[in-house]
Design a protein around this motif. Sequence first.
Motif, mmCIF file in Angstrom:
data_model
loop_
_atom_site.group_PDB
_atom_site.id
_atom_site.type_symbol
_atom_site.label_atom_id
_atom_site.label_comp_id
_atom_site.label_asym_id
_atom_site.label_seq_id
_atom_site.Cartn_x
_atom_site.Cartn_y
_atom_site.Cartn_z
ATOM 1 N N MET A 195 -9.451 9.920 -4.775
ATOM 2 C CA MET A 195 -8.976 11.080 -5.736
ATOM 3 C C MET A 195 -8.196 10.690 -6.712
ATOM 4 O O MET A 195 -8.128 11.358 -7.977
ATOM 5 N N VAL A 196 -7.241 9.662 -6.674
ATOM 6 C CA VAL A 196 -6.212 9.420 -7.612
ATOM 7 C C VAL A 196 -6.300 7.927 -8.050
ATOM 8 O O VAL A 196 -5.846 7.507 -9.171
ATOM 9 N N SER A 197 -7.174 7.051 -7.406
ATOM 10 C CA SER A 197 -7.060 5.424 -7.639
ATOM 11 C C SER A 197 -8.151 4.892 -7.312
ATOM 12 O O SER A 197 -8.635 5.002 -6.081
ATOM 13 N N PRO A 198 -8.698 4.026 -8.065
ATOM 14 C CA PRO A 198 -9.959 3.223 -7.700
ATOM 15 C C PRO A 198 -9.509 1.895 -6.894
ATOM 16 O O PRO A 198 -10.130 1.149 -6.396
ATOM 17 N N ASP A 199 -8.136 1.543 -6.825
ATOM 18 C CA ASP A 199 -7.848 0.438 -6.511
ATOM 19 C C ASP A 199 -7.857 0.227 -5.034
ATOM 20 O O ASP A 199 -7.227 1.300 -4.189
ATOM 21 N N LYS A 200 -8.204 -0.878 -4.394
ATOM 22 C CA LYS A 200 -8.170 -1.044 -3.003
ATOM 23 C C LYS A 200 -7.255 -2.174 -2.670
ATOM 24 O O LYS A 200 -6.877 -2.975 -3.410
ATOM 25 N N PRO A 201 -6.667 -2.065 -1.461
ATOM 26 C CA PRO A 201 -5.617 -3.315 -0.944
ATOM 27 C C PRO A 201 -6.541 -4.568 -0.978
ATOM 28 O O PRO A 201 -7.551 -4.672 -0.773
ATOM 29 N N ARG A 202 -5.662 -5.598 -1.117
ATOM 30 C CA ARG A 202 -6.200 -6.953 -1.056
ATOM 31 C C ARG A 202 -5.698 -7.643 -0.058
ATOM 32 O O ARG A 202 -4.441 -7.360 0.335
ATOM 33 N N TYR A 203 -6.301 -8.708 0.493
ATOM 34 C CA TYR A 203 -5.751 -9.693 1.678
ATOM 35 C C TYR A 203 -4.542 -10.400 1.192
ATOM 36 O O TYR A 203 -4.824 -11.069 0.008
ATOM 37 N N SER A 204 -3.440 -10.371 1.913
ATOM 38 C CA SER A 204 -2.165 -10.887 1.270
ATOM 39 C C SER A 204 -2.187 -12.603 1.634
ATOM 40 O O SER A 204 -1.236 -13.118 1.306
ATOM 41 N N ASP A 205 -3.100 -13.147 2.121
ATOM 42 C CA ASP A 205 -3.191 -14.632 2.291
ATOM 43 C C ASP A 205 -2.516 -14.752 3.852
ATOM 44 O O ASP A 205 -2.221 -16.095 4.173
ATOM 45 N N ILE A 206 -2.030 -13.670 4.511
ATOM 46 C CA ILE A 206 -1.346 -14.081 5.649
ATOM 47 C C ILE A 206 -2.237 -12.918 6.662
ATOM 48 O O ILE A 206 -2.609 -11.938 6.573
ATOM 49 N N THR A 207 -2.321 -13.754 7.953
ATOM 50 C CA THR A 207 -2.833 -12.815 9.176
ATOM 51 C C THR A 207 -1.618 -13.083 10.201
ATOM 52 O O THR A 207 -1.280 -14.069 10.535
ATOM 53 N N PHE A 303 -3.763 -10.305 22.863
ATOM 54 C CA PHE A 303 -3.671 -10.833 21.576
ATOM 55 C C PHE A 303 -4.412 -9.702 20.677
ATOM 56 O O PHE A 303 -5.616 -9.270 20.961
ATOM 57 N N VAL A 304 -3.680 -9.418 19.232
ATOM 58 C CA VAL A 304 -4.254 -8.539 18.444
ATOM 59 C C VAL A 304 -4.373 -9.214 17.044
ATOM 60 O O VAL A 304 -3.192 -9.663 16.794
ATOM 61 N N LEU A 305 -5.438 -9.193 16.474
ATOM 62 C CA LEU A 305 -5.611 -9.666 14.937
ATOM 63 C C LEU A 305 -5.024 -8.576 14.082
ATOM 64 O O LEU A 305 -5.524 -7.337 13.853
ATOM 65 N N ARG A 306 -4.141 -9.102 13.134
ATOM 66 C CA ARG A 306 -3.590 -8.192 12.127
ATOM 67 C C ARG A 306 -3.446 -8.670 10.962
ATOM 68 O O ARG A 306 -2.542 -9.210 10.486
ATOM 69 N N PRO A 307 -4.555 -8.697 10.173
ATOM 70 C CA PRO A 307 -4.772 -9.288 8.714
ATOM 71 C C PRO A 307 -3.714 -8.320 7.924
ATOM 72 O O PRO A 307 -3.751 -7.262 7.984
ATOM 73 N N ILE A 308 -3.072 -8.947 7.077
ATOM 74 C CA ILE A 308 -2.091 -8.338 6.055
ATOM 75 C C ILE A 308 -2.594 -8.229 4.751
ATOM 76 O O ILE A 308 -2.926 -9.006 4.120
ATOM 77 N N TYR A 309 -2.560 -6.804 4.536
ATOM 78 C CA TYR A 309 -2.954 -6.476 3.218
ATOM 79 C C TYR A 309 -1.998 -5.819 2.097
ATOM 80 O O TYR A 309 -0.901 -5.534 2.780
ATOM 81 N N THR A 310 -2.358 -6.021 0.970
ATOM 82 C CA THR A 310 -1.411 -5.577 -0.078
ATOM 83 C C THR A 310 -1.694 -4.869 -1.290
ATOM 84 O O THR A 310 -3.005 -5.133 -1.503
ATOM 85 N N HIS A 311 -1.224 -3.874 -1.829
ATOM 86 C CA HIS A 311 -1.429 -3.489 -3.185
ATOM 87 C C HIS A 311 -1.030 -4.119 -4.251
ATOM 88 O O HIS A 311 0.037 -4.855 -3.891
ATOM 89 N N GLU A 312 -1.542 -4.143 -5.395
ATOM 90 C CA GLU A 312 -0.815 -4.826 -6.300
ATOM 91 C C GLU A 312 0.470 -4.127 -7.076
ATOM 92 O O GLU A 312 0.438 -3.038 -6.662
ATOM 93 N N MET A 333 1.911 -2.937 1.794
ATOM 94 C CA MET A 333 2.411 -4.302 1.603
ATOM 95 C C MET A 333 2.815 -4.953 2.712
ATOM 96 O O MET A 333 2.979 -4.366 3.948
ATOM 97 N N PRO A 334 2.896 -6.361 2.766
ATOM 98 C CA PRO A 334 3.199 -7.148 3.940
ATOM 99 C C PRO A 334 4.594 -6.805 4.305
ATOM 100 O O PRO A 334 5.499 -6.259 3.583
ATOM 101 N N PRO A 335 4.939 -6.953 5.649
ATOM 102 C CA PRO A 335 6.080 -6.432 6.327
ATOM 103 C C PRO A 335 7.368 -7.232 6.233
ATOM 104 O O PRO A 335 8.448 -7.130 6.926
ATOM 105 N N PHE A 336 7.201 -8.324 5.106
ATOM 106 C CA PHE A 336 8.407 -9.145 5.221
ATOM 107 C C PHE A 336 9.651 -8.847 4.655
ATOM 108 O O PHE A 336 10.843 -9.526 5.063
ATOM 109 N N THR A 337 9.720 -7.608 3.999
ATOM 110 C CA THR A 337 11.082 -7.154 3.764
ATOM 111 C C THR A 337 11.497 -6.064 4.829
ATOM 112 O O THR A 337 12.439 -5.364 4.770
#
Length: 413
Positions: A195-207, A303-312, A333-337
């Motif tokens: 409804m507000v944005s066409p943008d989707k999260p992208r893979y952050s290169d970290i799983t 074990f659980v797979l958690r690919p990490i995604y981010t918006h720009e 966003m990734p959880p590093f902070t």
Amino acid sequence: MTASQSGRVRNIERIGIEVDMTEDDATSPIAGKKIAIVGAGPSGLTLARLLQMRGGSVTVYDLDPSLAARNQGGSLDLHEASGQLALKKAGLLDLFHAAARPEGQATRVLDHHGKIYVDLRPSDETSTRPEIDRGTLQSILFDSLEPGTVKWGRRLLSVERNEGGGLCLRFADDTTEQADLVFGSDGAWSRVRPMVSPDKPRYSDITFIEGRISAADTDWPDISRLVGEGAIMVTGDNRAILAQRNSDGHIRLYACLRETEEWIARQAFDFTDPASVRTKLLAHYAGWSPEMLQMLTASDDQFVLRPIYTHEPTQHWTPQPDVTLTGDAAHVMPPFTGKGVNLAMQDALELADALTGGEHADVASALRAYESGMLARMEKEIRLVLHDQDIFVSPIAPQGVIELFEARLRGEG
Ligand SMILES: Cc1cc2nc3c(=O)[nH]c(=O)nc-3n(C[C@H](O)[C@H](O)[C@H](O)COP(=O)(O)OP(=O)(O)OC[C@H]3O[C@@H](n4cnc5c(N)ncnc54)[C@H](O)[C@@H]3O)c2cc1C
């Protein structure tokens, strides 16, 4: 009274417990409006609580069958100016402090050979970010709502605008609901977002591959001592393992792999066969010291797979007069902070304030004010976390990580 208990009392005195109970105000922009919040995560529940306190007519829809239906994830630290401030305004700060673990802020940074570079022990003076289990935080928020506020087992498919006005929510069980305002707090893959944005999260290169050591104290005392009451971050050689203590004593692990989605797919991890996942993980961490690898060996068969995604950092956004997003739905966003939950709860507070604070005559201008603050804040936060991710999982780690911690101790981070 133990040192950590006295720290709790001091935190409560410093922050104070003032409950902002605004009376139902017929001139408020939300007066008489039917509000649908999609998602009963930290963001949606905080928003529901704040709006109910201020006279809002709120229903929350969540796809889970109940609050206890799934593993809610690991321990979180709440920051004074965001997560704790939202709880204070929600009148729930005392419950948070009663359940929180100031001692959980202890942090060690090690390299992949097991050498300790940073060893932070929280003191009463520095214990400003106590840890709490995510499930406990969710329960505190959920229990504060009027009974029946959350409708469980309702998976939203889409939101559509009715021709004659108002919004229609379509659910996977073929039902619909009508609302005047829809707030999407439904996480990274939000169904309100289009409804507000066409943008989707992208893979952050970290799983992340999440593990868990249930009986660390009895069966793995060396790991238990190393992790202590808080968390350790083992970083080096473009890989990392994070381990954190949770309130029932178990240790939660995250193996952080910097690999493409194609590489992860090629591994064909079979999570129904935990022994094979462990073997592949041990191979991936070849070259790490046996003490560090022991964490992977010690993990339960779970074990659980958690690919990490981010918006720009910057997003396409088309403001709507009656729909907006909060939390990960607006800015995963990734959880590093370690700020995702805090920012999600800050969104809820700022949206509730914009709608009920008396500054905006109508909902549309309240939503514009909220979104301009949120999007500007998140541009900086996403840039920061992508920068920190490259420091935490890098060929030269823990070098940059040590500098980050030193900067934070100087009050610069
Ligand atoms: C591995 C990992 C570790 C993390 N560690 C930290 C940390 O230490 N500190 C920190 O601050 N943050 C951390 N985060 C980030 C944090 O988890 C999120 O930022 C936070 O949960 C966002 O809250 P939210 O309420 O916006 O969304 P969520 O917690 O994702 O909640 C969304 C809710 O919406 C519901 N939902 C989803 N889709 C639908 C639908 N179609 N219909 C109905 N309901 C729906 C879901 O069931 C869920 O209840 C971590 C994230 C990950 C992945």
